[in-house]
Design a protein around this motif. Structure first.
Motif, mmCIF file in Angstrom:
data_model
loop_
_atom_site.group_PDB
_atom_site.id
_atom_site.type_symbol
_atom_site.label_atom_id
_atom_site.label_comp_id
_atom_site.label_asym_id
_atom_site.label_seq_id
_atom_site.Cartn_x
_atom_site.Cartn_y
_atom_site.Cartn_z
ATOM 1 N N THR A 10 0.699 -1.283 -0.138
ATOM 2 C CA THR A 10 -0.093 -0.098 -0.090
ATOM 3 C C THR A 10 0.726 1.157 -0.031
ATOM 4 N N ILE A 11 0.481 2.289 -0.978
ATOM 5 C CA ILE A 11 1.270 3.323 -1.068
ATOM 6 C C ILE A 11 0.361 4.597 -0.758
ATOM 7 N N GLU A 12 0.811 5.522 0.032
ATOM 8 C CA GLU A 12 0.055 6.659 0.157
ATOM 9 C C GLU A 12 0.077 7.919 -0.548
ATOM 10 N N ALA A 13 -0.609 7.427 -1.568
ATOM 11 C CA ALA A 13 -0.942 8.268 -2.881
ATOM 12 C C ALA A 13 -2.104 8.045 -3.819
ATOM 13 N N ALA A 14 -2.394 8.655 -4.648
ATOM 14 C CA ALA A 14 -3.518 8.423 -5.338
ATOM 15 C C ALA A 14 -2.857 7.349 -6.531
ATOM 16 N N PRO A 15 -3.682 6.537 -7.000
ATOM 17 C CA PRO A 15 -3.418 5.787 -8.273
ATOM 18 C C PRO A 15 -2.603 6.301 -9.467
ATOM 19 N N ALA A 16 -3.359 7.705 -9.668
ATOM 20 C CA ALA A 16 -2.706 8.218 -10.853
ATOM 21 C C ALA A 16 -1.308 8.880 -10.438
ATOM 22 N N ASP A 17 -0.783 9.110 -9.254
ATOM 23 C CA ASP A 17 0.435 9.611 -9.034
ATOM 24 C C ASP A 17 1.273 8.261 -8.947
ATOM 25 N N VAL A 18 0.717 7.176 -8.369
ATOM 26 C CA VAL A 18 1.926 6.109 -8.608
ATOM 27 C C VAL A 18 1.855 5.441 -10.098
ATOM 28 N N MET A 19 0.892 5.618 -10.946
ATOM 29 C CA MET A 19 1.071 5.242 -12.205
ATOM 30 C C MET A 19 2.130 6.299 -12.961
ATOM 31 N N ALA A 20 1.990 7.579 -12.498
ATOM 32 C CA ALA A 20 3.066 8.553 -13.258
ATOM 33 C C ALA A 20 4.219 8.018 -12.877
ATOM 34 N N VAL A 21 4.567 7.605 -11.793
ATOM 35 C CA VAL A 21 5.874 6.960 -11.452
ATOM 36 C C VAL A 21 6.488 5.818 -12.119
ATOM 37 N N ILE A 22 5.402 4.841 -12.390
ATOM 38 C CA ILE A 22 5.661 3.641 -12.835
ATOM 39 C C ILE A 22 5.798 4.041 -14.506
ATOM 40 N N ALA A 23 5.364 4.755 -15.128
ATOM 41 C CA ALA A 23 5.157 5.249 -16.416
ATOM 42 C C ALA A 23 6.515 6.065 -16.775
ATOM 43 N N ASP A 24 7.129 6.572 -15.750
ATOM 44 C CA ASP A 24 8.524 7.679 -16.133
ATOM 45 C C ASP A 24 9.734 6.588 -16.371
ATOM 46 N N PHE A 25 9.659 5.895 -17.391
ATOM 47 C CA PHE A 25 10.776 5.034 -17.391
ATOM 48 C C PHE A 25 12.131 5.673 -17.360
ATOM 49 N N SER A 26 12.353 6.875 -17.867
ATOM 50 C CA SER A 26 13.875 7.503 -17.686
ATOM 51 C C SER A 26 14.307 7.788 -16.205
ATOM 52 N N ARG A 27 13.402 7.463 -15.435
ATOM 53 C CA ARG A 27 13.605 7.753 -13.874
ATOM 54 C C ARG A 27 13.905 6.488 -13.407
ATOM 55 N N THR A 32 15.113 2.349 -8.984
ATOM 56 C CA THR A 32 15.303 0.757 -9.023
ATOM 57 C C THR A 32 16.692 0.532 -8.801
ATOM 58 N N GLY A 33 16.862 -0.318 -8.008
ATOM 59 C CA GLY A 33 18.285 -0.822 -7.875
ATOM 60 C C GLY A 33 18.863 -1.480 -8.979
ATOM 61 N N GLU A 34 18.046 -2.381 -9.836
ATOM 62 C CA GLU A 34 18.582 -3.258 -10.860
ATOM 63 C C GLU A 34 18.649 -2.516 -12.226
ATOM 64 N N VAL A 35 17.922 -1.438 -12.622
ATOM 65 C CA VAL A 35 17.993 -0.922 -13.726
ATOM 66 C C VAL A 35 18.964 0.324 -13.856
ATOM 67 N N LYS A 36 20.026 0.097 -14.638
ATOM 68 C CA LYS A 36 21.125 1.055 -15.084
ATOM 69 C C LYS A 36 20.710 1.948 -15.901
ATOM 70 N N GLU A 37 20.144 1.452 -17.053
ATOM 71 C CA GLU A 37 19.755 2.304 -18.200
ATOM 72 C C GLU A 37 18.279 2.168 -18.515
ATOM 73 N N ALA A 38 17.619 3.073 -18.861
ATOM 74 C CA ALA A 38 16.174 2.909 -19.683
ATOM 75 C C ALA A 38 15.974 3.943 -20.759
ATOM 76 N N GLU A 39 15.538 3.297 -22.094
ATOM 77 C CA GLU A 39 15.229 3.884 -22.946
ATOM 78 C C GLU A 39 13.970 3.583 -23.693
ATOM 79 N N VAL A 40 12.837 4.437 -23.883
ATOM 80 C CA VAL A 40 11.653 4.247 -24.348
ATOM 81 C C VAL A 40 12.082 4.202 -26.094
ATOM 82 N N LEU A 41 11.764 3.351 -26.636
ATOM 83 C CA LEU A 41 11.817 3.063 -28.020
ATOM 84 C C LEU A 41 10.476 3.425 -29.036
ATOM 85 N N GLU A 42 9.542 3.101 -28.291
ATOM 86 C CA GLU A 42 8.096 3.226 -29.012
ATOM 87 C C GLU A 42 7.202 3.809 -28.103
#
Length: 146
Positions: A10-27, A32-42
């Motif tokens: 459970t995260i103390e934030a609205a679903p839209a705020d949580v999804m905004a972080v999930i959708a922001d791949f560049s960050r 995330t400890g494991e992701v060293k680079e992220a690039e949106v291709l399409e």
């Protein structure tokens, strides 16, 4: 059918705020400890990622993978493996549910099949570690911004 591993937080934030972080791949490398680079291709017509390249470093497992994302409404995103050096398959999803006064229950589901032989019990434990770290990182990022 492959077995999956899932966990919720459970995260103390609205679903839209949580999804905004999930959708922001560049960050992703920021929280995330494991992701060293992220690039949106399409992206789709709404600007959401449809294909993302991730460079992962999870200790013993280092990988360069491409994932295809499917957005279902405003509260669910799932992904499947397009290509990888280490994995045979990878399917996952985040499902968000409102959980009362400004909170969101986030369920992360993951199924991974590696190219190297691995006992099912060890694979599920690795999946659980990945999920728990991701959920903890997501919670911290959403609730504190860091």
């Amino acid at each position: 059918m492959a077995e999956h591993t899932s966990s919720s937080i459970t995260i103390e934030a609205a679903p839209a705020d949580v999804m905004a972080v999930i959708a922001d791949f560049s960050r992703y490398p920021d929280w995330t400890g494991e992701v060293k680079e992220a690039e949106v291709l399409e992206t789709d017509g709404r600007g959401r990622a449809e294909e993302v390249r991730l460079v992962m470093d999870a200790g013993a497992i280092k990988d360069d993978q491409t994932l295809a994302y499917t957005w279902t409404g405003e509260h669910e995103v799932s992904w499947t493996l397009v290509k990888s050096q280490m994995l045979r398959s990878l399917d996952g999803s985040y499902l968000l549910k409102p959980a009362g006064a400004g909170a969101t229950e986030v369920t992360y589901r993951l199924t991974v099949d590696v190219k190297i032989p691995m006992l099912g019990m060890i694979k599920r434990k690795a999946e659980k570690v990945i999920i728990d770290r991701a959920l903890a990182g997501l919670k911290k990022r959403v609730e504190t911004g860091s």
